[in-house]
Design a protein around this motif. Structure first.
Motif, short mmCIF file in Angstrom:
data_model
loop_
_atom_site.label_atom_id
_atom_site.label_comp_id
_atom_site.label_asym_id
_atom_site.label_seq_id
_atom_site.Cartn_x
_atom_site.Cartn_y
_atom_site.Cartn_z
N HIS A 63 0.82 -1.21 0.00
CA HIS A 63 0.00 0.00 0.00
C HIS A 63 0.86 1.26 0.00
CE1 HIS A 63 -3.32 -2.66 1.93
NE2 HIS A 63 -3.37 -2.71 0.61
N LEU A 64 1.99 1.22 0.68
CA LEU A 64 2.90 2.37 0.67
C LEU A 64 3.47 2.58 -0.73
CD1 LEU A 64 4.71 1.81 4.08
CD2 LEU A 64 3.39 3.84 3.46
N ARG A 65 3.79 1.48 -1.42
CA ARG A 65 4.25 1.63 -2.80
C ARG A 65 3.18 2.30 -3.65
NH1 ARG A 65 5.26 -3.95 -3.03
NH2 ARG A 65 7.24 -4.50 -2.05
N GLY A 66 1.92 1.93 -3.40
CA GLY A 66 0.82 2.55 -4.13
C GLY A 66 0.68 4.03 -3.85
N ALA A 67 1.24 4.47 -2.71
CA ALA A 67 1.25 5.90 -2.39
C ALA A 67 2.54 6.58 -2.83
CB ALA A 67 1.07 6.08 -0.87
N GLY A 68 3.40 5.81 -3.54
CA GLY A 68 4.63 6.39 -4.06
C GLY A 68 5.82 6.26 -3.14
N LEU A 69 5.73 5.45 -2.08
CA LEU A 69 6.80 5.34 -1.09
C LEU A 69 7.31 3.91 -1.05
CD1 LEU A 69 5.05 7.39 1.73
CD2 LEU A 69 6.91 8.18 0.26
N SER A 70 8.55 3.71 -1.48
CA SER A 70 9.16 2.39 -1.50
C SER A 70 10.01 2.21 -0.25
CB SER A 70 10.01 2.21 -2.75
OG SER A 70 10.69 0.97 -2.72
N VAL A 71 9.57 1.34 0.65
CA VAL A 71 10.29 1.11 1.90
C VAL A 71 10.54 -0.38 2.08
CG1 VAL A 71 9.27 3.16 2.98
CG2 VAL A 71 8.20 0.92 3.33
N GLU A 72 11.54 -0.70 2.89
CA GLU A 72 11.80 -2.10 3.20
C GLU A 72 10.76 -2.60 4.20
OE1 GLU A 72 15.50 -2.82 5.18
OE2 GLU A 72 15.38 -1.02 6.41
N PRO A 73 10.64 -3.94 4.36
CA PRO A 73 9.59 -4.47 5.24
C PRO A 73 9.60 -3.91 6.66
CG PRO A 73 10.50 -6.23 3.89
CD PRO A 73 11.35 -5.02 3.63
N THR A 74 10.79 -3.74 7.25
CA THR A 74 10.83 -3.23 8.62
C THR A 74 10.15 -1.87 8.73
OG1 THR A 74 12.89 -4.44 9.02
CG2 THR A 74 12.36 -2.65 10.54
N SER A 75 10.29 -1.03 7.71
CA SER A 75 9.65 0.28 7.72
C SER A 75 8.13 0.17 7.72
CB SER A 75 10.07 1.09 6.49
OG SER A 75 11.38 1.55 6.61
N ALA A 76 7.62 -0.86 7.03
CA ALA A 76 6.17 -1.01 6.90
C ALA A 76 5.52 -1.57 8.15
CB ALA A 76 5.86 -1.92 5.71
N VAL A 77 6.32 -2.04 9.10
CA VAL A 77 5.79 -2.64 10.33
C VAL A 77 4.86 -1.67 11.07
CG1 VAL A 77 6.48 -3.33 12.66
CG2 VAL A 77 7.59 -4.36 10.68
N ALA A 78 5.30 -0.42 11.22
CA ALA A 78 4.49 0.54 11.97
C ALA A 78 3.18 0.85 11.26
CB ALA A 78 5.29 1.83 12.21
N VAL A 79 3.22 0.95 9.94
CA VAL A 79 2.00 1.21 9.17
C VAL A 79 1.04 0.03 9.30
CG1 VAL A 79 1.07 1.71 6.88
CG2 VAL A 79 3.24 2.73 7.60
N ALA A 80 1.58 -1.19 9.29
CA ALA A 80 0.75 -2.38 9.44
C ALA A 80 0.00 -2.40 10.76
CB ALA A 80 1.62 -3.64 9.32
#
Length: 375
Positions: free
Chosen positions: A332-349
């Protein structure tokens, strides 16, 4: 106690070491001592400047605009800090993203590493070691070469190939260790007899660098703090740096309170969340497990008692997420234009899990590492 840097190879001191103390009152200024030899506790700075908004260097947009609030050392800088704060809307929720993955080596670690390496260079250290699953090692490799310091980084053999390549290409020696993060740390620490331990886990100067992230957020919000911060936590250095930075603003009378601090861990390795749920004063060691969020794979954080105090004092909480939730958030972050590694996506999840607690709040989520590292 031996003289400062007595055990380290190739040390030619050029500036006074930073004074350190432990919770039991022992003191040192020896960078060869990575923890208190008497009580084995982590060091804290014996003295540090308080935050003074009049001392901000408005001509500099990097973390060194706050140099007057950091230990006084000539900076080794690659332009770290000054990252954007942008609104993001994804299915998990709406928040302000602090884009720490835009740091020089692609992760938030650069703030702390810049301050640590600046100190090591100032006291004349010529060789440093670190244990890392990737980002901290890559950060040390870059700043060490900029400072003229030799670096060796001990990594778990299963660490991501891209991160190991990044470390090596910056000129550091990569030493692969069979086993998890704990095994890499144990092998690395044996080398601290001859090389400075540039540990992002133990060195309090690393936390000083991370505090600058809170000060930037305060400036970017027009001299105000957010209502809440949601942060991935392994060792919890960014979490603690943010909490300490906002606490410094509160002591200066610039914010009314430290934001509510929320820690997010992987279901595969969640010692802080386990201790939080149980009401324990400090985490106990857990199995590391397997997770795509390898950056927070920490079985027992060094400053775990402080992490729990921050959660309780700010009215926060600790939650866990599964890998499938992390993958969805990353997508979903990629869909918003933000490419992050999995650890970064933990907080958003974790945002759906916290929906009731943060409803109507202004929430900041630091996005900690670049997705380019895991392509």
């Amino acid at each position: 106690m031996t003289s400062p840097t007595a055990h380290l190879r190739g040390v030619h001191r050029q500036a006074p070491p930073v004074g350190l103390r432990c919770a039991d009152g022992h003191v040192t200024s020896d960078p060869a001592l990575w923890r208190c030899p008497d009580c084995e506790a982590p060091w804290e700075l014996a003295a540090a400047p308080e935050f003074d908004p009049r001392a901000i260097d408005s001509t500099t947009w990097s973390l060194w605009r706050y140099a007057a609030m950091l230990p006084a050392v000539p900076p080794v800088t690659l332009g770290e800090g000054g990252t954007p704060l942008v609104p993001v809307a994804v299915p998990e929720g709406e928040f302000l993203a602090k884009l720490e993955f835009l740091a020089p080596t692609g992760s938030y670690k650069d703030r702390g590493t810049a301050v640590v390496v600046s100190h090591l260079r100032a006291v004349g250290v010529e060789e440093a070691v670190e244990d890392s699953s990737g980002n901290a090692g890559a950060s040390l490799a870059a700043y060490a070469v900029a400072a003229g310091i030799r670096a060796r980084v001990f990594v778990p053999a299963h660490a991501g190939a891209g991160k190991k390549r990044q470390i090596a290409e910056m000129g550091a020696e990569v030493v692969e260790v069979v086993g998890g993060r704990g095994a890499a740390a144990a092998v690395c620490r044996r080398e601290t007899r001859v090389a400075a331990y540039a540990s992002h886990c133990w060195n309090p100067l690393f936390l000083s660098g991370q505090s600058t992230c809170a000060w930037e957020i305060w400036e970017q919000l027009g001299g105000a703090g957010p209502d809440a911060v949601v942060c991935p936590v392994g060792q919890g250095n960014l979490f603690l740096g943010l909490a300490r930075g906002f606490a410094a603003l509160r002591r200066a009378g610039l914010v009314a309170a430290v934001p509510r601090m929320f820690a997010v861990q992987s279901m595969a390795c969640a010692p802080v969340a386990k201790a939080w749920r149980a009401g324990w004063p400090r985490p106990v060691a857990v199995d590391e497990g397997v997770t795509i969020a390898e950056g927070i794979l920490t079985s027992r954080p060094v400053r775990g008692d402080e992490l729990l105090r921050v959660l309780r004092h700010t009215g926060g909480a600790a939650v866990v997420v599964a890998d499938e939730e992390v993958r969805a958030a990353q997508r979903h972050l990629r869909g918003a234009g933000l490419s992050v590694e999995p650890t970064s996506a933990v907080a958003v999840a974790a945002l759906p899990l916290l929906r009731d607690q943060i409803a109507g709040a202004q929430v900041v989520v630091p996005l900690t590492g670049s997705g380019l590292k895991t392509l």
